[in-house]
Write a protein that holds these residues in place. Structure first.
Motif, PDB file in Angstrom:
ATOM      1  N   GLN A 101      27.790  70.092  31.737  1.00 14.74           N
ATOM      2  CA  GLN A 101      28.771  69.148  31.736  1.00 14.74           C
ATOM      3  C   GLN A 101      28.686  68.722  29.942  1.00 14.74           C
ATOM      4  O   GLN A 101      27.378  68.676  29.443  1.00 14.74           O
ATOM      5  CB  GLN A 101      28.057  67.954  32.233  1.00 14.74           C
ATOM      6  CG  GLN A 101      29.347  66.451  31.960  1.00 14.74           C
ATOM      7  CD  GLN A 101      28.582  65.218  32.430  1.00 14.74           C
ATOM      8  OE1 GLN A 101      27.214  65.134  32.398  1.00 14.74           O
ATOM      9  NE2 GLN A 101      29.328  64.370  32.684  1.00 14.74           N
ATOM     10  N   SER A 145      31.675  64.123  37.496  1.00 11.17           N
ATOM     11  CA  SER A 145      32.965  64.271  37.538  1.00 11.17           C
ATOM     12  C   SER A 145      33.714  64.601  36.329  1.00 11.17           C
ATOM     13  O   SER A 145      33.134  64.441  35.337  1.00 11.17           O
ATOM     14  CB  SER A 145      33.387  62.892  37.831  1.00 11.17           C
ATOM     15  OG  SER A 145      33.018  61.887  37.138  1.00 11.17           O
ATOM     16  N   PRO A 146      35.167  64.807  36.244  1.00 10.27           N
ATOM     17  CA  PRO A 146      35.600  65.137  34.900  1.00 10.27           C
ATOM     18  C   PRO A 146      35.453  64.174  33.715  1.00 10.27           C
ATOM     19  O   PRO A 146      35.586  64.463  32.818  1.00 10.27           O
ATOM     20  CB  PRO A 146      37.208  65.416  35.281  1.00 10.27           C
ATOM     21  CG  PRO A 146      37.229  65.711  36.852  1.00 10.27           C
ATOM     22  CD  PRO A 146      36.005  64.824  37.349  1.00 10.27           C
ATOM     23  N   ASP A 147      35.456  63.013  34.165  1.00  9.95           N
ATOM     24  CA  ASP A 147      35.217  61.743  32.983  1.00  9.95           C
ATOM     25  C   ASP A 147      33.923  61.382  32.962  1.00  9.95           C
ATOM     26  O   ASP A 147      33.532  60.543  32.162  1.00  9.95           O
ATOM     27  CB  ASP A 147      35.955  60.292  33.663  1.00  9.95           C
ATOM     28  CG  ASP A 147      35.583  60.214  34.840  1.00  9.95           C
ATOM     29  OD1 ASP A 147      34.589  60.506  35.327  1.00  9.95           O
ATOM     30  OD2 ASP A 147      36.211  58.979  35.481  1.00  9.95           O
ATOM     31  N   GLY A 148      32.789  62.085  33.867  1.00 11.68           N
ATOM     32  CA  GLY A 148      31.399  61.865  33.491  1.00 11.68           C
ATOM     33  C   GLY A 148      30.858  60.500  34.032  1.00 11.68           C
ATOM     34  O   GLY A 148      29.847  60.361  33.802  1.00 11.68           O
ATOM     35  N   ARG A 149      31.518  59.638  34.880  1.00 14.21           N
ATOM     36  CA  ARG A 149      31.275  58.577  35.370  1.00 14.21           C
ATOM     37  C   ARG A 149      30.639  58.918  36.508  1.00 14.21           C
ATOM     38  O   ARG A 149      29.688  57.737  36.989  1.00 14.21           O
ATOM     39  CB  ARG A 149      32.623  57.542  35.556  1.00 14.21           C
ATOM     40  CG  ARG A 149      33.085  57.270  34.223  1.00 14.21           C
ATOM     41  CD  ARG A 149      34.519  56.656  34.451  1.00 14.21           C
ATOM     42  NE  ARG A 149      34.346  55.104  35.205  1.00 14.21           N
ATOM     43  CZ  ARG A 149      35.164  54.307  35.724  1.00 14.21           C
ATOM     44  NH1 ARG A 149      36.339  54.725  35.507  1.00 14.21           N
ATOM     45  NH2 ARG A 149      34.681  53.623  36.241  1.00 14.21           N
ATOM     46  N   ARG A 163      27.539  56.611  41.274  1.00 15.39           N
ATOM     47  CA  ARG A 163      28.054  56.086  39.907  1.00 15.39           C
ATOM     48  C   ARG A 163      26.773  55.942  38.825  1.00 15.39           C
ATOM     49  O   ARG A 163      26.099  55.281  39.088  1.00 15.39           O
ATOM     50  CB  ARG A 163      28.938  54.690  40.077  1.00 15.39           C
ATOM     51  CG  ARG A 163      29.526  54.346  38.777  1.00 15.39           C
ATOM     52  CD  ARG A 163      30.333  52.930  39.076  1.00 15.39           C
ATOM     53  NE  ARG A 163      29.485  51.855  39.553  1.00 15.39           N
ATOM     54  CZ  ARG A 163      30.269  50.856  40.522  1.00 15.39           C
ATOM     55  NH1 ARG A 163      31.209  51.341  40.875  1.00 15.39           N
ATOM     56  NH2 ARG A 163      29.213  49.936  40.968  1.00 15.39           N
ATOM     57  N   TRP A 193      35.530  68.623  42.189  1.00 17.63           N
ATOM     58  CA  TRP A 193      36.296  67.323  41.820  1.00 17.63           C
ATOM     59  C   TRP A 193      37.889  67.965  41.632  1.00 17.63           C
ATOM     60  O   TRP A 193      38.374  68.810  41.420  1.00 17.63           O
ATOM     61  CB  TRP A 193      35.967  66.681  40.696  1.00 17.63           C
ATOM     62  CG  TRP A 193      34.641  66.085  40.724  1.00 17.63           C
ATOM     63  CD1 TRP A 193      33.470  66.351  40.376  1.00 17.63           C
ATOM     64  CD2 TRP A 193      34.563  64.607  41.046  1.00 17.63           C
ATOM     65  NE1 TRP A 193      32.489  65.675  40.572  1.00 17.63           N
ATOM     66  CE2 TRP A 193      33.226  64.468  40.961  1.00 17.63           C
ATOM     67  CE3 TRP A 193      35.473  63.445  41.429  1.00 17.63           C
ATOM     68  CZ2 TRP A 193      32.686  63.212  41.349  1.00 17.63           C
ATOM     69  CZ3 TRP A 193      34.775  62.358  41.768  1.00 17.63           C
ATOM     70  CH2 TRP A 193      33.463  62.143  41.672  1.00 17.63           C
ATOM     71  N   ASP A 206      40.234  65.264  40.952  1.00 17.15           N
ATOM     72  CA  ASP A 206      40.439  64.358  39.834  1.00 17.15           C
ATOM     73  C   ASP A 206      39.569  63.183  39.567  1.00 17.15           C
ATOM     74  O   ASP A 206      38.544  63.593  40.461  1.00 17.15           O
ATOM     75  CB  ASP A 206      41.845  63.673  39.792  1.00 17.15           C
ATOM     76  CG  ASP A 206      42.263  62.866  41.330  1.00 17.15           C
ATOM     77  OD1 ASP A 206      41.261  62.249  41.720  1.00 17.15           O
ATOM     78  OD2 ASP A 206      43.234  63.281  41.734  1.00 17.15           O
ATOM     79  N   GLU A 207      39.620  62.118  39.089  1.00 21.23           N
ATOM     80  CA  GLU A 207      38.626  61.313  38.868  1.00 21.23           C
ATOM     81  C   GLU A 207      38.261  60.603  40.024  1.00 21.23           C
ATOM     82  O   GLU A 207      37.114  59.917  40.083  1.00 21.23           O
ATOM     83  CB  GLU A 207      38.834  60.314  37.706  1.00 21.23           C
ATOM     84  CG  GLU A 207      38.692  60.704  36.349  1.00 21.23           C
ATOM     85  CD  GLU A 207      39.752  61.902  35.970  1.00 21.23           C
ATOM     86  OE1 GLU A 207      40.653  61.918  36.689  1.00 21.23           O
ATOM     87  OE2 GLU A 207      39.779  62.466  34.867  1.00 21.23           O
ATOM     88  N   ARG A 208      39.100  60.630  41.261  1.00 22.17           N
ATOM     89  CA  ARG A 208      38.801  59.687  42.453  1.00 22.17           C
ATOM     90  C   ARG A 208      38.719  60.481  43.433  1.00 22.17           C
ATOM     91  O   ARG A 208      38.242  60.242  44.788  1.00 22.17           O
ATOM     92  CB  ARG A 208      40.178  59.008  42.351  1.00 22.17           C
ATOM     93  CG  ARG A 208      39.982  57.667  41.236  1.00 22.17           C
ATOM     94  CD  ARG A 208      38.928  56.657  41.327  1.00 22.17           C
ATOM     95  NE  ARG A 208      38.816  56.237  42.649  1.00 22.17           N
ATOM     96  CZ  ARG A 208      37.766  55.336  42.890  1.00 22.17           C
ATOM     97  NH1 ARG A 208      36.900  54.867  42.151  1.00 22.17           N
ATOM     98  NH2 ARG A 208      37.701  54.705  44.210  1.00 22.17           N
TER      99      ARG A 208
END
Length: 650
Positions: A142, A194-198, A221, A243, A245-247
Motif C-alpha cells: 500500500q 481499501s483504495p482510499d486507505g481508510r 476501519r 476491493w 471501490d471504496e464501499r
C-alpha cells in the motif's frame, strides 16, 4: 492374504525418462506477478537443495534470478507457506527468507529497475529471540504519504509453544518498524487495504475450523478499529477479497454449495452473486497469498472456474456474462494477477507442463483462436520427452463400501479420477498404481506429470483419485469426508482398484497404492482394509491420531475433530491400530525434519509390520521436511519406489 501373482511375468518397458530426469525437471513455478511489460514468479531449484528464488522477466524477455544462493524465498506460516514475495515499484523486492523467516528488501542495482539485478538484501523486520519465531506471509503493498508499507500476516511462535497471529504493516525505511493492525482471531489471510486507505479487508477464522469449513470476511476501519463482518460464518467458506471501490468488495464464497464470486457492501447490507453456477471459482486455502481471480483495466474480472480442472474466462460483473478465453490451455492453478488488460497465471495443457503464461485479455483485440494472445514465459519442464507422455482421461465410477470390519459403507456417490494408461499395456490387464493425493482436501488435476510418465512409459498405468473430501467438486463432495476420514477415502481408492479390474484395464494381482501425508494415511488404511492391493507406498503418512494431534503444527492441530470426530473413534480409524490386518509388502519413506507429520508416525507403522514378518522397507532422509525438495532425495525416493513395484509385480 495378499493377492497371488498370475502366471504371466511383468517386464518393464525401456523408457527415456530416468529418476534424475524427474527429480531435475520440476522447477515448481508459483505466484506470478505482472506490472506493465515485466513479470515475476517464484521458482524452486531441486538441484540447489530445494532453494526457492524469485525470477524476473524484463520487457525484452531477459530473465534474472533476483536472489542468488544462499537466499531462499520461502515462508513457513502455517508450515505450508505460500507467496513469499511482493514487488514494490521503485523500491525493489520484499521477501521472506527461509532460515530466519524475516522480511528482507532487495533493492535494484543503482540505475536499474526492480528486476535488473539487486543489491544485497537488508532486513526490514526485527530479529526475533529465536530464529523463525516471527514469520510473515501473504504480502500486499500500500502506497502512502510516508512511502509504501507492506501488509501481511504475522505468525508468532512463543517459548511456551503457543502460536498467535495478527495482521501487521511493515515500513521499508528501516528494520523493526512493524505495526500490529488486527489481532484476536486464531488465523488470518488476505489483508487488503481499501483504495482510499481508510479500511482493511481480510479473512479470519478460529479453531477448530479450517479455511474450507468456516471463515469470515471482515472489514476494519483503520482510524478507530471499528470492525464489521461482511460475509461468512461457521458453515461458510469465504476467500480472496478484492476491493471493487471504496464501499464494495468482491469475494469468493461457498454459501451456495460452490465457491462462486460475490459482490458485497462493506456494511453487510447487500451481497449479490455475480455468476451463480455449480462450478468452483477457487480452491482450498492451503497456502496464503494466491488469488483465483483478478480485476482487469476495464473493470471486468479474469476468473478461473470449472469442475476438476479450472478454465480461464472473463466475467462482466454487471451483466453476469462469463466468456472463456480462447487460449490453448486446458487447466490453471488457482492464482492470477493482472495489470490493465494483461494477466498472468499458471496454465497447463495436453503434452505440455505447467507454465507461467502471460495473456492479453483486451476484448476484441485479436481474432478468436489467435495463439499470439497467450505467451509461455517459463515451463516447469523445459525438455519434455516426445512420444511417451500419457494423455489423461477423466473417469467416474460408483463409490462402494469397504471390506474392513467395522467400516460402514458410505452413501452412494460418484468418484472422480484421472486415468493414465500405460504404454503398450499387457493383454489381460496391466500393472497399475492408484495415486492418492494429500490434504486430504487437496485435488488432483490433469496437468502433465513427468513422475506419472516415468511409470506409464515403463508399462505401469496410473489412476489419480479425487476421493470424497477432495476439492474441485463443490462443498457437498468435500463434506463426504466429514467424520469419515479413514472410511470414505479408503472406500474410494479401493473402488478405483476394483473399477480398473472390472473395466479389464488392470491385472487384479498387480495393483499398488501410493500417497503422501494424508494420502499416506489412506494408503496404510487401505492396505489393512482390503486384499485388492499387492503393495503400498506411503511418504510421510499419518498412522496414529493421538500422537499426531499432540505433536503436529497449530494450523492442523484441530483438523482431526472435523475429519474423524471424538477421540474414542481413533482406534477404529487409525492405520496403526489396524496394522495387524496388513499382509501386503509396504515401502515407507520419511523426511526426518518433518514438522507436519513427525517421523515417529512412519516408524511406528514400519515396526508393527516388521514385528509380524510383513515385508516392509523404511527409508529416511536427513534434512528433508514435509515433501522432498532436494534433487538427490527425489531421485533416490523414485528409484526405491520403482524397485518396489518391480518386486511386487514380477
Amino acid at each position: 492374504m495378499p493377492p497371488t501373482p498370475g502366471p504371466r511375468s511383468f517386464s518393464p518397458r525401456p523408457s527415456p525418462i530416468s529418476t534424475t530426469d524427474v527429480a531435475r525437471a520440476g522447477l515448481r513455478l508459483g505466484f506470478p506477478t505482472v506490472l506493465g511489460r515485466e513479470t515475476w514468479w517464484e521458482e524452486d531449484r531441486a538441484a540447489e537443495g530445494g532453494r526457492r528464488t524469485v525470477v524476473h522477466r524484463a520487457a525484452d524477455g531477459a530473465l534474472t534470478d533476483l536472489l542468488p544462493a544462499p537466499w531462499d524465498a520461502r515462508t513457513r506460516v502455517h508450515e505450508y507457506g505460500g507467496r513469499s514475495y511482493v514487488v514494490v515499484p521503485g523500491h525493489g523486492l520484499v521477501f521472506a527468507h527461509h532460515p530466519d523467516q524475516r522480511l528482507y528488501l532487495a533493492r535494484p542495482r543503482a540505475g536499474g529497475e526492480p528486476g535488473s539485478g539487486a543489491e544485497r538484501p537488508r532486513p526490514v523486520t526485527p530479529e526475533p529471540d529465536e530464529p523463525g519465531a516471527l514469520r510473515y506471509a501473504d504480502l500486499r503493498v500500500q502506497n502512502g504519504p510516508d512511502g509504501p508499507r507492506v501488509w501481511c500476516v504475522r505468525e508468532r511462535h512463543h517459548q511456551d509453544a503457543k502460536v498467535t497471529r495478527s495482521i501487521v504493516s511493515v515500513a521499508l525505511t528501516g528494520a523493526g518498524d512493524v505495526t500490529e493492525q488486527v489481532t484476536g482471531s486464531d488465523f488470518y489471510a488476505s489483508p487488503t487495504p481499501s483504495p482510499d486507505g481508510r479500511h482493511l479487508a481480510y479473512i479470519c477464522w478460529n479453531h477448530p475450523h479450517m479455511p474450507w469449513t468456516g471463515t469470515e470476511l471482515r472489514v476494519t476501519r483503520l482510524s478507530d478499529g471499528v470492525t464489521r463482518t461482511v460475509m461468512g460464518g461457521p458453515a461458510e467458506s469465504v476467500l480472496a477479497p478484492l476491493w471493487c471501490d471504496e464501499r464494495r468488495l468482491y469475494a469468493v464464497s461457498d454459501r451456495s454449495g460452490w465457491w462462486n464470486l460475490y459482490r458485497a457492501d462493506i456494511s453487510g447490507s447487500s451481497c449479490e452473486a455475480l455468476c451463480p453456477a455449480e462450478e468452483e471459482f477457487a480452491g482450498p486455502l492451503w497456502q496464503l497469498g494466491g488469488l483465483p481471480y483478478a480485476v482487469l483495466g476495464d473493470g471486468r474480472l479474469a476468473v478461473l472456474h470449472g469442475r476438476g480442472d479450472l478454465r480461464l474466462g472473463v466475467l462482466d460483473a454487471e451483466t453476469g456474462t462469463l466468456t472463456d478465453l480462447d487460449v490453448p490451455f486446458q487447466g490453471w492453478a488457482p492464482v492470477l494477477d493482472a495489470d490493465g488488460d494483461v494477466l498472468v497465471g499458471l496454465g497447463y495443457r495436453a503434452g505440455a507442463p505447467r507454465s507461467v503464461v502471460r495473456i492479453d485479455a483486451a476484448g476484441g483485440s485479436r481474432a478468436p483462436g489467435d495463439a499470439g494472445r497467450a505467451e509461455e514465459l517459463r515451463r516447469e519442464i523445459e525438455d519434455v520427452p516426445a512420444g511417451v507422455l500419457p494423455v489423461p482421461r477423466t473417469v467416474e465410477f460408483e463409490a462402494v463400501g469397504s471390506e474392513a470390519v467395522g467400516f460402514e459403507a458410505g452413501p452412494g456417490a460418484r468418484v472422480h479420477a484421472y486415468l493414465y494408461p500405460p504404454e503398450q499395456p499387457d493383454v489381460g490387464g496391466a500393472p497399475y498404481v492408484v495415486f492418492v493425493h494429500g490434504g486430504p482436501t487437496g485435488h488432483a488435476t490433469s496437468e502433465l506429470s513427468l513422475e506419472k510418465a516415468f511409470f506409464t512409459s515403463r508399462g505401469i498405468g496410473v489412476i489419480d483419485v479425487n476421493y470424497g473430501g477432495s476439492s474441485g467438486y463443490g462443498r457437498a463432495y468435500r463434506e463426504r469426508l466429514r467424520g469419515r476420514w479413514g472410511v470414505t477415502d479408503v472406500e474410494d481408492v479401493i473402488a478405483a482398484a476394483k473399477w480398473l479390474v472390472a473395466e479389464g484395464l488392470a491385472d487384479p494381482a498387480r495393483i499398488a497404492v501410493r500417497g503422501a501425508s494424508a494420502g499416506g494415511w489412506t494408503v496404510m488404511a487401505a492396505c489393512g482394509a482390503s486384499d485388492v492391493f499387492a503393495g503400498g507406498v506411503s511418504m510421510a503418512g499419518v498412522s496414529a491420531l493421538g500422537p499426531l494431534v499432540a505433536a503436529t503444527h497449530d494450523f492442523e492441530s484441530r483438523y482431526v475433530e472435523w475429519l474423524v470426530g471424538p477421540e474414542d473413534r481413533y482406534g477404529e480409524r487409525e492405520p496403526l491400530a489396524r496394522a495387524h490386518r496388513v499382509n501386503c509388502p509396504m515401502l515407507l519413506m520419511q523426511g526426518l525434519a518433518d514438522p507436519v507429520v513427525p517421523p515417529a508416525q512412519s516408524q511406528a507403522f514400519a515396526e508393527r509390520l516388521m514385528a509380524r514378518g510383513v515385508p516392509c522397507t523404511y527409508l529416511t532422509f536427513e534434512g528433508e521436511a514435509h515433501g522432498f525438495r532436494r534433487l538427490e532425495t527425489k531421485a533416490a525416493a523414485l528409484a526405491a519406489e520403482l524397485s518396489f513395484y518391480l518386486q511386487i509385480f514380477r
